[in-house]
Design a protein around this motif. Structure first.
Motif, PDB file in Angstrom:
ATOM      1  N   LYS A 284       0.972  -1.147  -0.139  1.00  0.00           N
ATOM      2  CA  LYS A 284       0.001   0.013  -0.002  1.00  0.00           C
ATOM      3  C   LYS A 284       0.953   1.261   0.100  1.00  0.00           C
ATOM      4  O   LYS A 284       2.228   1.091   0.244  1.00  0.00           O
ATOM      5  N   ARG A 285       0.114   2.374  -0.161  1.00  0.00           N
ATOM      6  CA  ARG A 285       1.008   3.644  -0.151  1.00  0.00           C
ATOM      7  C   ARG A 285       1.233   3.854   1.334  1.00  0.00           C
ATOM      8  O   ARG A 285       0.648   4.828   2.161  1.00  0.00           O
ATOM      9  N   LEU A 286       2.212   3.144   2.000  1.00  0.00           N
ATOM     10  CA  LEU A 286       2.405   3.354   3.579  1.00  0.00           C
ATOM     11  C   LEU A 286       3.799   3.460   4.042  1.00  0.00           C
ATOM     12  O   LEU A 286       4.523   2.953   2.990  1.00  0.00           O
ATOM     13  N   LEU A 287       3.850   4.372   4.535  1.00  0.00           N
ATOM     14  CA  LEU A 287       5.599   4.542   5.262  1.00  0.00           C
ATOM     15  C   LEU A 287       5.584   4.439   6.725  1.00  0.00           C
ATOM     16  O   LEU A 287       4.615   4.542   7.478  1.00  0.00           O
ATOM     17  N   ALA A 288       6.569   3.956   7.356  1.00  0.00           N
ATOM     18  CA  ALA A 288       6.874   3.817   8.819  1.00  0.00           C
ATOM     19  C   ALA A 288       6.621   5.172   9.453  1.00  0.00           C
ATOM     20  O   ALA A 288       7.070   6.437   8.907  1.00  0.00           O
ATOM     21  N   GLY A 289       5.700   5.327  10.422  1.00  0.00           N
ATOM     22  CA  GLY A 289       5.338   6.556  11.260  1.00  0.00           C
ATOM     23  C   GLY A 289       4.025   6.817  10.764  1.00  0.00           C
ATOM     24  O   GLY A 289       3.623   7.794  11.797  1.00  0.00           O
ATOM     25  N   GLN A 290       3.483   6.538   9.818  1.00  0.00           N
ATOM     26  CA  GLN A 290       2.192   6.617   9.444  1.00  0.00           C
ATOM     27  C   GLN A 290       1.119   5.902  10.398  1.00  0.00           C
ATOM     28  O   GLN A 290       1.658   4.864  10.806  1.00  0.00           O
ATOM     29  N   CYS A 291      -0.110   6.511  10.720  1.00  0.00           N
ATOM     30  CA  CYS A 291      -1.136   5.589  11.398  1.00  0.00           C
ATOM     31  C   CYS A 291      -2.078   5.262  10.487  1.00  0.00           C
ATOM     32  O   CYS A 291      -2.411   5.800   9.218  1.00  0.00           O
TER      33      CYS A 291
END
Length: 301
Positions: A284-291
């Motif tokens: 997914k369009r996800l990066l560490a630090g996102q909720c």
């Protein structure tokens, strides 16, 4: 006819674009993106029928890599995006076979600089966490991104520690996250990031394996920290939270405010394992630090 979902990587090696050169040899690629406390990393696995990766193209430890991932027609036709993974230093190279192959591992924290290798001893007086981080960043030849309040520290001792380990331990004491990304030291207030709006909702159907865990072991409802005033020598106690499971903290503090910051950070750090959820989803369009929100699991929601 719908288009086929595709993904790929672009790689600069020692500031030369080698994307086309490795396209025919690339077997697998992985990118590990952490929020805090460890190094981001990439791993590249190549087939080597012509044995060039063990000869004239052999990668060397400490070489520089810059990587970007791209995704095309991912969840729907026309759905595409890119992720800049960052800058890395090669720290592990292996060749094996037959058939001949080469694996390259690289990390975002420079292995070949004093930042992560040289142990230092130094006393710091009347500084802020940001000032300490800035001096360490300048010494390492990288920049600093600091997103937290100003935290004063009266006295601080770096005792035979690398700058990397010392700075991470300092950040941890005050509830700050730290990582190295794109040749920057990133420091941020974990509590602010944890309270941020979710960037997306992940549903039950999105997960392959998943696991939710709720535990009381080594978690607390409050914390108590005793300290001696460095000026008067008087003993004081600071309490945060309440209830029956109180965490006793043995830590030096400069003031009541300093003790409270450290107590809150220690309590939050211990309670991170109170409820945990892990799982595997399609990229997914996800990066560490996102909720994210999760939905469809009942109580874990």
């Amino acid at each position: 006819m719908s288009k086929v979902r595709r993904a790929g990587v672009e790689v600069d090696y020692e500031h030369v674009d080698i994307t086309a050169d490795i396209a025919g040899d690339l077997k697998s690629f992985s990118y590990t993106d952490v929020a805090s406390g460890e190094s981001d990393s990439v791993s590249i696995s190549l087939q080597d029928k012509e044995r060039k990766w063990m000869g004239s193209w052999a990668p060397q430890k400490e070489d520089h890599i810059e990587v970007k991932m791209w995704f095309t027609d991912w969840e729907a036709e026309g759905d595409g995006w890119e992720v800049f993974c960052g800058n890395f230093q090669v720290d592990d190279v292996s060749v094996d076979g037959p058939p001949a192959g080469c694996s390259i591992g690289a990390v975002s924290i420079p292995r070949a600089t004093a930042f992560n290798e040289e142990e230092r001893t130094k006393n710091w007086e009347n500084v802020t966490v940001q000032e300490v981080a800035l001096e360490i960043a300048e010494r390492a030849g990288i920049s600093l991104y600091y997103e937290a309040e100003e935290i004063p520290v009266r006295l601080l001792e770096q005792d035979k520690q690398t700058d990397c380990k010392f700075l991470y331990a300092l950040c941890e004491k005050y509830g700050l996250g730290m990582k190295v990304f794109a040749e920057k030291i990133i420091i941020f207030d974990e509590a602010i990031y944890e309270a941020a709006t979710a960037v997306m909702t992940l549903h039950y159907e999105d997960f392959s394996p998943y696991r939710y865990n709720s535990t009381l072991a080594d978690t607390y409802t409050g914390a108590k920290m005793a300290y001696s005033d460095p000026g008067s020598g008087e003993d004081h106690v600071v309490t945060v939270g309440g209830g029956s499971r109180i965490m006793e903290i043995n830590e030096e503090a400069d003031s009541a405010a300093d003790a409270q910051r450290k107590a809150v950070a220690a309590l939050n750090r211990a309670n991170k394992k109170a409820e945990t959820f892990t799982g595997t989803v399609m990229t997914k369009r996800l990066l560490a630090g996102q909720c994210v929100d999760i939905e469809g699991f009942g109580k874990p929601d």
